[in-house]
Design a protein around this motif. Sequence first.
Motif, PDB file in Angstrom:
ATOM      1  N   MET A 135      -2.113  -2.035   4.191  1.00 39.03           N
ATOM      2  CA  MET A 135      -2.358  -0.962   5.314  1.00 39.03           C
ATOM      3  C   MET A 135      -3.716  -1.586   5.897  1.00 39.03           C
ATOM      4  O   MET A 135      -4.743  -1.874   5.261  1.00 39.03           O
ATOM      5  CB  MET A 135      -2.736   0.405   4.742  1.00 39.03           C
ATOM      6  CG  MET A 135      -3.026   1.229   5.649  1.00 39.03           C
ATOM      7  SD  MET A 135      -1.713   1.529   6.884  1.00 39.03           S
ATOM      8  CE  MET A 135      -2.698   2.442   8.161  1.00 39.03           C
ATOM      9  N   SER A 172      -8.342   0.094   6.263  1.00 33.52           N
ATOM     10  CA  SER A 172      -8.615   0.923   4.967  1.00 33.52           C
ATOM     11  C   SER A 172      -9.949   0.201   4.344  1.00 33.52           C
ATOM     12  O   SER A 172      -9.718  -1.292   4.205  1.00 33.52           O
ATOM     13  CB  SER A 172      -7.559   1.010   4.272  1.00 33.52           C
ATOM     14  OG  SER A 172      -8.053   1.199   3.049  1.00 33.52           O
ATOM     15  N   SER A 224       0.932  -1.086   0.074  1.00 37.46           N
ATOM     16  CA  SER A 224      -0.157   0.141   0.004  1.00 37.46           C
ATOM     17  C   SER A 224       0.835   1.206   0.003  1.00 37.46           C
ATOM     18  O   SER A 224       1.753   1.502   0.880  1.00 37.46           O
ATOM     19  CB  SER A 224      -1.073   0.022   1.303  1.00 37.46           C
ATOM     20  OG  SER A 224      -1.732  -0.875   1.165  1.00 37.46           O
ATOM     21  N   ALA A 225       0.701   1.916  -0.887  1.00 35.51           N
ATOM     22  CA  ALA A 225       1.741   3.092  -1.115  1.00 35.51           C
ATOM     23  C   ALA A 225       1.918   4.007  -0.005  1.00 35.51           C
ATOM     24  O   ALA A 225       3.098   4.628   0.412  1.00 35.51           O
ATOM     25  CB  ALA A 225       1.231   3.929  -2.353  1.00 35.51           C
ATOM     26  N   CYS A 226       0.848   4.273   1.047  1.00 31.00           N
ATOM     27  CA  CYS A 226       0.857   5.184   1.915  1.00 31.00           C
ATOM     28  C   CYS A 226       2.205   4.877   2.815  1.00 31.00           C
ATOM     29  O   CYS A 226       2.641   5.333   3.926  1.00 31.00           O
ATOM     30  CB  CYS A 226      -0.404   5.363   2.613  1.00 31.00           C
ATOM     31  SG  CYS A 226      -1.178   3.740   3.203  1.00 31.00           S
ATOM     32  N   ARG A 238      -9.118  13.882  -0.600  1.00 29.65           N
ATOM     33  CA  ARG A 238     -10.548  13.342  -0.817  1.00 29.65           C
ATOM     34  C   ARG A 238     -11.254  13.141   0.497  1.00 29.65           C
ATOM     35  O   ARG A 238     -10.436  12.921   1.722  1.00 29.65           O
ATOM     36  CB  ARG A 238     -10.546  12.295  -1.350  1.00 29.65           C
ATOM     37  CG  ARG A 238      -9.526  11.051  -0.884  1.00 29.65           C
ATOM     38  CD  ARG A 238      -9.235   9.707  -1.855  1.00 29.65           C
ATOM     39  NE  ARG A 238      -8.342   8.755  -1.031  1.00 29.65           N
ATOM     40  CZ  ARG A 238      -7.091   8.844  -1.361  1.00 29.65           C
ATOM     41  NH1 ARG A 238      -6.424   9.780  -1.581  1.00 29.65           N
ATOM     42  NH2 ARG A 238      -6.341   7.842  -0.632  1.00 29.65           N
ATOM     43  N   VAL A 290      -0.476   9.703  -0.193  1.00 26.68           N
ATOM     44  CA  VAL A 290      -1.600   9.282  -0.910  1.00 26.68           C
ATOM     45  C   VAL A 290      -2.812   9.216  -0.032  1.00 26.68           C
ATOM     46  O   VAL A 290      -3.848   8.892  -0.474  1.00 26.68           O
ATOM     47  CB  VAL A 290      -1.411   8.049  -1.666  1.00 26.68           C
ATOM     48  CG1 VAL A 290      -0.212   8.306  -3.077  1.00 26.68           C
ATOM     49  CG2 VAL A 290      -0.872   7.105  -0.731  1.00 26.68           C
ATOM     50  N   ARG A 291      -2.633   9.494   1.294  1.00 23.19           N
ATOM     51  CA  ARG A 291      -3.992   9.476   2.099  1.00 23.19           C
ATOM     52  C   ARG A 291      -5.014  10.390   1.834  1.00 23.19           C
ATOM     53  O   ARG A 291      -4.651  11.442   1.225  1.00 23.19           O
ATOM     54  CB  ARG A 291      -3.511   9.417   3.415  1.00 23.19           C
ATOM     55  CG  ARG A 291      -2.628   7.885   3.860  1.00 23.19           C
ATOM     56  CD  ARG A 291      -2.487   7.962   5.458  1.00 23.19           C
ATOM     57  NE  ARG A 291      -3.835   7.326   5.884  1.00 23.19           N
ATOM     58  CZ  ARG A 291      -4.106   7.844   7.291  1.00 23.19           C
ATOM     59  NH1 ARG A 291      -3.577   8.557   8.121  1.00 23.19           N
ATOM     60  NH2 ARG A 291      -5.391   7.315   7.780  1.00 23.19           N
ATOM     61  N   SER A 329     -10.441  -0.024   1.560  1.00 25.16           N
ATOM     62  CA  SER A 329      -9.869  -0.373   0.143  1.00 25.16           C
ATOM     63  C   SER A 329      -8.715  -1.359   0.508  1.00 25.16           C
ATOM     64  O   SER A 329      -8.971  -2.592  -0.273  1.00 25.16           O
ATOM     65  CB  SER A 329      -9.282   0.870  -0.673  1.00 25.16           C
ATOM     66  OG  SER A 329      -9.990   1.655  -0.885  1.00 25.16           O
ATOM     67  N   CYS A 330      -7.656  -1.085   1.233  1.00 25.63           N
ATOM     68  CA  CYS A 330      -6.707  -2.139   1.258  1.00 25.63           C
ATOM     69  C   CYS A 330      -6.672  -3.184   2.587  1.00 25.63           C
ATOM     70  O   CYS A 330      -5.771  -3.865   2.700  1.00 25.63           O
ATOM     71  CB  CYS A 330      -5.496  -1.138   1.605  1.00 25.63           C
ATOM     72  SG  CYS A 330      -4.654  -0.254   0.301  1.00 25.63           S
ATOM     73  N   PHE A 389       1.499   0.830  -4.731  1.00 30.11           N
ATOM     74  CA  PHE A 389       0.015   1.123  -5.285  1.00 30.11           C
ATOM     75  C   PHE A 389      -0.881   1.750  -4.391  1.00 30.11           C
ATOM     76  O   PHE A 389      -1.137   1.203  -3.278  1.00 30.11           O
ATOM     77  CB  PHE A 389      -0.420  -0.344  -5.834  1.00 30.11           C
ATOM     78  CG  PHE A 389      -1.773  -0.206  -6.757  1.00 30.11           C
ATOM     79  CD1 PHE A 389      -1.601   0.626  -7.956  1.00 30.11           C
ATOM     80  CD2 PHE A 389      -2.802  -0.923  -6.263  1.00 30.11           C
ATOM     81  CE1 PHE A 389      -3.106   0.488  -8.759  1.00 30.11           C
ATOM     82  CE2 PHE A 389      -3.897  -0.659  -6.873  1.00 30.11           C
ATOM     83  CZ  PHE A 389      -4.163  -0.157  -8.226  1.00 30.11           C
ATOM     84  N   CYS A 390      -1.816   2.526  -4.792  1.00 26.38           N
ATOM     85  CA  CYS A 390      -2.944   3.154  -3.985  1.00 26.38           C
ATOM     86  C   CYS A 390      -4.024   2.952  -5.024  1.00 26.38           C
ATOM     87  O   CYS A 390      -4.177   3.716  -5.675  1.00 26.38           O
ATOM     88  CB  CYS A 390      -2.721   4.643  -3.591  1.00 26.38           C
ATOM     89  SG  CYS A 390      -4.034   5.543  -2.708  1.00 26.38           S
ATOM     90  N   PRO A 391      -4.989   2.100  -4.570  1.00 23.53           N
ATOM     91  CA  PRO A 391      -6.174   2.115  -5.459  1.00 23.53           C
ATOM     92  C   PRO A 391      -7.012   3.046  -5.517  1.00 23.53           C
ATOM     93  O   PRO A 391      -7.791   3.491  -6.493  1.00 23.53           O
ATOM     94  CB  PRO A 391      -6.839   0.669  -4.617  1.00 23.53           C
ATOM     95  CG  PRO A 391      -6.378   0.500  -3.280  1.00 23.53           C
ATOM     96  CD  PRO A 391      -4.862   1.130  -3.396  1.00 23.53           C
ATOM     97  N   GLU A 392      -7.070   3.877  -4.415  1.00 23.28           N
ATOM     98  CA  GLU A 392      -8.178   5.138  -4.417  1.00 23.28           C
ATOM     99  C   GLU A 392      -7.583   6.101  -5.305  1.00 23.28           C
ATOM    100  O   GLU A 392      -8.309   6.846  -5.849  1.00 23.28           O
ATOM    101  CB  GLU A 392      -8.283   5.571  -2.989  1.00 23.28           C
ATOM    102  CG  GLU A 392      -9.258   4.498  -1.932  1.00 23.28           C
ATOM    103  CD  GLU A 392      -9.293   5.053  -0.676  1.00 23.28           C
ATOM    104  OE1 GLU A 392      -8.980   6.270  -0.088  1.00 23.28           O
ATOM    105  OE2 GLU A 392      -9.764   3.964   0.019  1.00 23.28           O
TER     106      GLU A 392
HETATM  107  S1  SF4 Z   1      -6.120   3.318  -0.399  1.00 22.28           S
HETATM  108 FE1  SF4 Z   1      -5.854   4.113   1.605  1.00 22.28          FE
HETATM  109  S2  SF4 Z   1      -4.842   2.600   2.584  1.00 22.28           S
HETATM  110 FE2  SF4 Z   1      -4.738   1.763   0.414  1.00 22.28          FE
HETATM  111  S3  SF4 Z   1      -2.711   2.723  -0.287  1.00 22.28           S
HETATM  112 FE3  SF4 Z   1      -4.159   4.541  -0.677  1.00 22.28          FE
HETATM  113  S4  SF4 Z   1      -4.025   5.506   1.279  1.00 22.28           S
HETATM  114 FE4  SF4 Z   1      -3.233   3.749   1.564  1.00 22.28          FE
END
Ligand code: SF4
Length: 333
Positions: free
Chosen positions: A119, A122, A26-28, A71, A34-35, A124-125, A59-62
């Motif tokens: 992460m 989350s 997770s990129a963060c 956001r 990217v958060r 997403s993650c 990779f950050c899917p969001e």
């Molecule tokens: S979606 Fe949230 S937890 Fe996943 S990489 Fe992006 S900022 Fe981090």
Amino acid sequence: MSSHQTIATDKVANESHQPYIQVGVSACLVGDNVRYNGGHTQSRLCLDTLSQCFTFITFCPEVEAGFGIPRPTMRLIGDPASPTLVFSNNNTSDLTAQLVKGFEKKLPTMGHLDGYILMKNSPSCGLERVKVYQPNGHPHSIRTMGVFAKALKQQYPLLPIEEEGRLNDDELYDNFLLRVFAYSNFRKEVFEQPSLQNLIAFHSRYKYLIMAHNQDKYRSLGRLLGGKEKIALTALINSYFNDFIEALSKPASRKNHTNTLFHILGYLKGNLSSIAREHIIDIIHNYNNGLTPLTTPLTLLKHHLMQHGSEYIKDQRYFEPYPDKISPMIQYC
Ligand code: SF4
């Protein structure tokens, strides 16, 4: 807790080059801003320790789905088995399809990864225990996986995946590392050069690690390679890989380690004085009774095997399933 030490000389990351093992993250976690608030949740474990052996693919899917930085925060609502992703301040905004569209093209390109670190919490993650909010404003008692984490696991069911937070537990950290290296080694040593000979050679090196983790699988994998059933090579390799990864999926128990240590002691038969042998047996019993860490009998066995052991036993990956420099014994002692 890990106490695996070096006898086997696994091909590990060349110090002067990029580590050859690629792990998604997770990129963060590696400091990318990217958060939702434009920040990160940098993990020292990833950046200071694991980066010595892994090349991280971030990779950050969001962000990939175009939600932007910053956001609004998001959360899951509805049925925990099939939740809906929404903005936390707007329950009517179904964002699930947008998120899925953002990662669905990327997901099939991740087949080169040997592991993934996600992460926690989350929507997403998160790999587990992600809250799913109900109309009363409280989370459901059943927790779930983030939308991206679930898709990742579906696409790559054998890929070692773990949450960064859980890696602070020595046992889980050790188990994740040995699975990543096992996964990577299998790809290089068997999938990339498929032959019955390579599969059997791989099994020989991992034999005692499998025994320590899962005795049933240890026996069934031995039977599978015994050749009683006529199976095409590709099917045999896939079937082996499936059961092999499953065998390593849980940390090894003290009882199984004890059994494995006694098996290994058998390789020193005839090379030890009865006093030295009794001493090792006492140390293994002490480990079994929780009086000493696994490193103690392993170090002792290793010392004697270096002098008297066959190449076969010295080559066992049980002694070093991953490089010592990222061992929890070094990180946390
Ligand atoms: S979606 Fe949230 S937890 Fe996943 S990489 Fe992006 S900022 Fe981090």
